[in-house]
Write a protein that holds these residues in place. Sequence first.
Motif, PDB file in Angstrom:
ATOM      1  N   LYS A   6      86.574  34.066  50.254  1.00 38.58           N
ATOM      2  CA  LYS A   6      85.587  34.466  49.071  1.00 38.58           C
ATOM      3  C   LYS A   6      86.459  34.580  47.668  1.00 38.58           C
ATOM      4  O   LYS A   6      87.503  35.139  48.009  1.00 38.58           O
ATOM      5  N   CYS A   7      85.971  34.303  46.487  1.00 41.06           N
ATOM      6  CA  CYS A   7      86.621  34.634  45.243  1.00 41.06           C
ATOM      7  C   CYS A   7      86.754  36.178  45.189  1.00 41.06           C
ATOM      8  O   CYS A   7      85.881  37.026  45.500  1.00 41.06           O
ATOM      9  N   ILE A   8      88.068  36.408  44.703  1.00 46.63           N
ATOM     10  CA  ILE A   8      88.063  37.784  44.734  1.00 46.63           C
ATOM     11  C   ILE A   8      87.495  38.625  43.345  1.00 46.63           C
ATOM     12  O   ILE A   8      87.339  39.753  43.270  1.00 46.63           O
ATOM     13  N   GLY A  10      84.529  37.636  42.795  1.00 46.08           N
ATOM     14  CA  GLY A  10      82.853  37.788  43.116  1.00 46.08           C
ATOM     15  C   GLY A  10      82.350  36.455  42.768  1.00 46.08           C
ATOM     16  O   GLY A  10      81.014  36.689  42.918  1.00 46.08           O
ATOM     17  N   CYS A  11      82.741  35.254  42.373  1.00 47.98           N
ATOM     18  CA  CYS A  11      82.065  34.231  42.335  1.00 47.98           C
ATOM     19  C   CYS A  11      81.313  33.880  43.499  1.00 47.98           C
ATOM     20  O   CYS A  11      81.778  34.088  44.607  1.00 47.98           O
ATOM     21  N   GLU A  12      80.185  33.013  43.303  1.00 47.54           N
ATOM     22  CA  GLU A  12      79.462  32.657  44.501  1.00 47.54           C
ATOM     23  C   GLU A  12      80.353  31.640  45.337  1.00 47.54           C
ATOM     24  O   GLU A  12      81.213  30.992  44.866  1.00 47.54           O
ATOM     25  N   ARG A  23      92.393  28.662  45.914  1.00 47.22           N
ATOM     26  CA  ARG A  23      91.785  29.138  44.702  1.00 47.22           C
ATOM     27  C   ARG A  23      90.500  29.141  44.743  1.00 47.22           C
ATOM     28  O   ARG A  23      89.966  28.167  44.917  1.00 47.22           O
ATOM     29  N   CYS A  24      89.609  29.918  43.956  1.00 46.22           N
ATOM     30  CA  CYS A  24      88.283  29.870  43.612  1.00 46.22           C
ATOM     31  C   CYS A  24      87.914  28.359  42.668  1.00 46.22           C
ATOM     32  O   CYS A  24      88.351  28.414  41.621  1.00 46.22           O
ATOM     33  N   PRO A  25      87.302  27.635  43.312  1.00 45.15           N
ATOM     34  CA  PRO A  25      86.947  26.423  42.278  1.00 45.15           C
ATOM     35  C   PRO A  25      86.171  26.684  41.100  1.00 45.15           C
ATOM     36  O   PRO A  25      86.186  25.885  40.028  1.00 45.15           O
ATOM     37  N   LYS A  26      85.484  27.745  40.923  1.00 45.81           N
ATOM     38  CA  LYS A  26      84.595  28.103  39.779  1.00 45.81           C
ATOM     39  C   LYS A  26      85.376  28.798  38.512  1.00 45.81           C
ATOM     40  O   LYS A  26      85.350  28.517  37.627  1.00 45.81           O
ATOM     41  N   CYS A  27      86.327  29.721  38.973  1.00 45.25           N
ATOM     42  CA  CYS A  27      87.032  30.539  38.051  1.00 45.25           C
ATOM     43  C   CYS A  27      88.546  30.478  38.208  1.00 45.25           C
ATOM     44  O   CYS A  27      89.335  30.972  37.332  1.00 45.25           O
ATOM     45  N   GLY A  28      89.120  29.991  39.243  1.00 41.49           N
ATOM     46  CA  GLY A  28      90.428  29.513  39.630  1.00 41.49           C
ATOM     47  C   GLY A  28      91.323  30.884  40.055  1.00 41.49           C
ATOM     48  O   GLY A  28      92.593  30.847  40.172  1.00 41.49           O
TER      49      GLY A  28
HETATM   50 ZN   LIG Z   1      85.902  32.908  41.121  1.00 39.28          ZN
END
Ligand SMILES: [Zn+2]
Length: 443
Positions: A6-8, A10-12, A23-28
């Motif tokens: 899960k993104c650190i 907190g992105c969904e 890495r988080c695909p939404k915010c990197g």
């Molecule tokens: Zn994220």
Amino acid sequence: MNSYFKCIKGCEGQYSLTDIIYRCPKCGSLLQVTHDTEALKAKLNGEGWNKLFASRMGSTKWPYGSGVWRYKELVAPEIDDDSIVSMYEGNSNLFYAKRFGQMFGVKDLWIKMCGNTHTGSFKDLGMTVLVSMVNQMIKKGKNIKAVACASTGDTSAALAAYAAYAGIPSIVFLPANKITTAQLVQPMSNGSIVLALDTDFDGCMKIVQQVTRNNEIYLANSMNSLRVEGQKTIAPEIVQQFDMEVPDTIIIPGGNLGNVSALGKGFKEMKELGMISKMPRIIVAQAQNANPLYTSYKNGFESFSSISAKKTLASAIQIGDPVSVDKAIATLKEFNGIVEQASEEELAEAAALADRTGMYSCPHTGVALSVFTKLASRGDIASDERVVIISTAHGLKFSEFKVGYHEETISGINCSHANKPIELAADSDLVLKVLEEEIKKLK
Ligand SMILES: [Zn+2]
Ligand SMILES: *Cc1c(COP(=O)(O)O)cnc(C)c1O
């Protein structure tokens, strides 16, 4: 019981541990492994977990004899036992630094000897988890051709050994001429493809991220949060070694800052499960020549700027652009943290002084030892505190540092504990005469 990435921030979105994603695909931002805490709590209470883990200590029942897999339910519950690649890492001793602590008025100082392990550094703790997961993914048919990492020397040694054990090809990217002979020979011996690049660690990190982009080569750096899951077992292991008493203060050397993040995660999860009630204070020790976290701490973590790290004897932490900086700052805020630094002379002198009390310190441990002496001398560590210093590697991997110090060839450093061999004719009268003088000097 399911664990997922899960993104650190907190992105969904939740991602399977067998997805190839760093890495988080939404915010990197980086990801972290999240466990099903409710299911764990429903299974056992804190005391129950403590008893279970204690019962596995020293066991030969696969894979629980490992200091990492003893805590399998907290680390990676979904891995099949026969996919696990383990050398029974962890289980490192606590060295009671009685004389060294007393020199600075602290009676209860301990060194967690994480370098007393298969490849000589704490990197084994994370690598067993990562390579086990890769092993399972390959068994289930994922197209992974090799595992790769950039390294300041110890990550590559661990990756090479674990990959060789499992029969998985490995590739290591090293900054040319910036690691020790032992660290270079380790992956060579284990059959890695060894690439020495004309750059520094941060430069190698950029290249390995590009090379692993097509997902056929799996990235083994600590931005891969599977490693953090293994490294976090330092926390429960220390607490178990003190009969479930949490120490007051822990000092840990920091470079890429994955390990301090792991330490914090370990304590937080133990508290959530009711295994402990108290939290320690966490102190990060940086080399002055590679101190971006120290600079950020000094401005109250208002901002963080990466730097170009200067050369340091503590070569494994010569990192100016730490990948886990966000996790580390969050950890320090939560654990009443301090960041302190040590100059080249300070780290070398602290390591040498500690060696005089029976240790054999690597330069990174020297950084932490020096930070300890500073904090104890200025009263930031009280005389009755129980302090644990994380020793990150074995001194034997850093012979150049040791030899250079005792031969007084490290430029700019006053090697006040240098101790050269005395060359003498094989003449017992002469030997006795010299010994008399030398023993006098020791008093
Ligand atoms: Zn994220
Ligand atoms: C990797 C390493 C460190 C630094 O750990 P980070 O997670 O990069 O902060 C410190 N000492 C040694 C010996 C290491 O190998």
